[in-house]
Design a protein around this motif. Structure first.
Motif, PDB file in Angstrom:
ATOM      1  N   UNK A   6       0.797  -1.098  -0.086  1.00 33.49           N
ATOM      2  CA  UNK A   6       0.019  -0.156  -0.069  1.00 33.49           C
ATOM      3  C   UNK A   6       0.850   1.276   0.117  1.00 33.49           C
ATOM      4  N   UNK A   7       1.845   1.174   0.818  1.00 31.33           N
ATOM      5  CA  UNK A   7       2.862   2.478   0.759  1.00 31.33           C
ATOM      6  C   UNK A   7       3.364   2.502  -0.514  1.00 31.33           C
ATOM      7  N   UNK A   8       3.884   1.636  -1.235  1.00 29.53           N
ATOM      8  CA  UNK A   8       4.426   1.660  -2.380  1.00 29.53           C
ATOM      9  C   UNK A   8       3.546   2.309  -3.540  1.00 29.53           C
ATOM     10  N   UNK A   9       2.167   1.731  -3.336  1.00 32.29           N
ATOM     11  CA  UNK A   9       1.271   2.325  -4.265  1.00 32.29           C
ATOM     12  C   UNK A   9       0.852   3.696  -4.059  1.00 32.29           C
ATOM     13  N   UNK A  10       0.884   4.308  -2.802  1.00 29.63           N
ATOM     14  CA  UNK A  10       0.639   5.504  -2.453  1.00 29.63           C
ATOM     15  C   UNK A  10       2.020   6.505  -3.161  1.00 29.63           C
ATOM     16  N   UNK A  20       2.224  14.158 -14.227  1.00 28.89           N
ATOM     17  CA  UNK A  20       1.014  14.476 -14.712  1.00 28.89           C
ATOM     18  C   UNK A  20       0.637  15.947 -14.486  1.00 28.89           C
ATOM     19  N   UNK A  21       1.196  16.654 -13.368  1.00 33.24           N
ATOM     20  CA  UNK A  21       1.324  18.080 -13.060  1.00 33.24           C
ATOM     21  C   UNK A  21      -0.146  18.116 -12.448  1.00 33.24           C
ATOM     22  N   UNK A  22      -0.529  17.264 -11.537  1.00 38.78           N
ATOM     23  CA  UNK A  22      -1.774  17.334 -10.772  1.00 38.78           C
ATOM     24  C   UNK A  22      -1.829  18.088  -9.512  1.00 38.78           C
ATOM     25  N   UNK A  23      -2.754  19.160  -9.425  1.00 36.42           N
ATOM     26  CA  UNK A  23      -2.519  19.684  -8.277  1.00 36.42           C
ATOM     27  C   UNK A  23      -3.218  19.254  -6.938  1.00 36.42           C
ATOM     28  N   UNK A  24      -2.905  19.663  -5.865  1.00 42.07           N
ATOM     29  CA  UNK A  24      -3.714  19.188  -4.686  1.00 42.07           C
ATOM     30  C   UNK A  24      -5.150  18.891  -4.884  1.00 42.07           C
ATOM     31  N   UNK A  25      -5.730  19.975  -5.265  1.00 44.93           N
ATOM     32  CA  UNK A  25      -7.398  19.758  -5.443  1.00 44.93           C
ATOM     33  C   UNK A  25      -7.761  18.789  -6.365  1.00 44.93           C
ATOM     34  N   UNK A  26      -7.019  18.781  -7.379  1.00 47.28           N
ATOM     35  CA  UNK A  26      -7.346  17.559  -8.474  1.00 47.28           C
ATOM     36  C   UNK A  26      -7.164  16.197  -7.720  1.00 47.28           C
ATOM     37  N   UNK A  27      -5.769  16.391  -7.157  1.00 48.31           N
ATOM     38  CA  UNK A  27      -5.544  14.837  -6.639  1.00 48.31           C
ATOM     39  C   UNK A  27      -6.813  14.522  -5.361  1.00 48.31           C
ATOM     40  N   UNK A  28      -7.202  15.386  -4.593  1.00 44.86           N
ATOM     41  CA  UNK A  28      -8.280  15.216  -3.673  1.00 44.86           C
ATOM     42  C   UNK A  28      -9.375  14.451  -4.433  1.00 44.86           C
ATOM     43  N   UNK A  29      -9.524  15.147  -5.526  1.00 42.84           N
ATOM     44  CA  UNK A  29     -10.969  14.628  -6.145  1.00 42.84           C
ATOM     45  C   UNK A  29     -10.858  13.494  -6.852  1.00 42.84           C
ATOM     46  N   UNK A  30      -9.523  13.202  -7.234  1.00 44.33           N
ATOM     47  CA  UNK A  30      -9.067  11.744  -7.811  1.00 44.33           C
ATOM     48  C   UNK A  30      -9.188  10.649  -6.802  1.00 44.33           C
ATOM     49  N   UNK A  31      -8.558  10.987  -5.782  1.00 43.57           N
ATOM     50  CA  UNK A  31      -8.537   9.850  -4.725  1.00 43.57           C
ATOM     51  C   UNK A  31      -9.653   9.937  -3.574  1.00 43.57           C
ATOM     52  N   UNK A  32     -10.664  10.945  -3.991  1.00 43.90           N
ATOM     53  CA  UNK A  32     -11.710  10.910  -2.940  1.00 43.90           C
ATOM     54  C   UNK A  32     -11.338  11.392  -1.434  1.00 43.90           C
ATOM     55  N   UNK A  33     -10.421  12.032  -1.251  1.00 42.84           N
ATOM     56  CA  UNK A  33      -9.903  12.855  -0.072  1.00 42.84           C
ATOM     57  C   UNK A  33     -10.620  14.058   0.015  1.00 42.84           C
ATOM     58  N   UNK A  54     -10.170   4.012  -2.381  1.00 41.56           N
ATOM     59  CA  UNK A  54      -9.053   4.566  -2.512  1.00 41.56           C
ATOM     60  C   UNK A  54      -8.151   4.021  -3.168  1.00 41.56           C
ATOM     61  N   UNK A  55      -7.712   2.689  -2.549  1.00 38.71           N
ATOM     62  CA  UNK A  55      -6.603   1.961  -3.115  1.00 38.71           C
ATOM     63  C   UNK A  55      -6.913   1.262  -4.340  1.00 38.71           C
ATOM     64  N   UNK A  56      -8.259   1.153  -4.874  1.00 41.77           N
ATOM     65  CA  UNK A  56      -8.752   0.998  -6.220  1.00 41.77           C
ATOM     66  C   UNK A  56      -8.368   2.087  -7.186  1.00 41.77           C
ATOM     67  N   UNK A  57      -8.554   3.258  -6.668  1.00 45.40           N
ATOM     68  CA  UNK A  57      -8.389   4.411  -7.594  1.00 45.40           C
ATOM     69  C   UNK A  57      -6.748   4.420  -7.938  1.00 45.40           C
ATOM     70  N   UNK A  58      -6.009   4.360  -6.801  1.00 45.54           N
ATOM     71  CA  UNK A  58      -4.637   4.197  -7.027  1.00 45.54           C
ATOM     72  C   UNK A  58      -4.211   3.305  -7.899  1.00 45.54           C
TER      73      UNK A  58
END
Length: 118
Positions: A6-10, A20-33, A54-58
């Motif tokens: 899991x740590x390696x996946x994160x 991919x130049x994803x900012x924090x707001x977009x990363x939150x949306x992608x990961x459901x944070x 979240x693991x499935x999304x990653x």
């Protein structure tokens, strides 16, 4: 999945986000944070036992990244492709598709079909 896996996946997910130049707001949306602080804790490795969705999304992000590396020999081309509008996706850049699970699965299916077609 073990804690080490899991740590390696994160770590891999955040490296991909950086490329991919994803900012924090977009990363939150992608990961459901829900908030940037939660994202920072996740990135720092402070949280364990991540929710299954979240693991499935990653894992899906990693799969998409791997498919792009097969499709494009030059990594920079794959990073750019993710940010360019694409007629196949209603002129949206693929990077926007991955903000939803349905969009990410649609992108994965497209890449799988493209690779298979050669």
């Amino acid at each position: 999945m073990t804690r080490e896996e899991e740590s390696a996946l994160v770590r891999a997910t955040f490296r991909i986000f950086q490329n991919w130049k994803i900012d924090a707001a977009q990363a939150c949306r992608i990961l459901g944070v829900e908030d940037p602080d939660g994202l920072a804790r996740l990135q720092a490795g402070a949280s364990e036992g991540h929710p299954a969705d979240m693991v499935d999304r990653m894992a899906l992000i990693l799969t998409i990244h791997t498919s792009l590396r097969i499709w494009f020999r030059d990594p920079e081309r794959s990073y750019g492709w993710m940010r360019r509008p694409n007629l196949t996706f209603d002129n949206l850049p693929p990077i926007q598709l991955i903000e939803t699970e349905a969009g990410a699965r649609r992108l994965k299916a497209y890449l799988d079909a493209s690779i298979e077609a050669g």
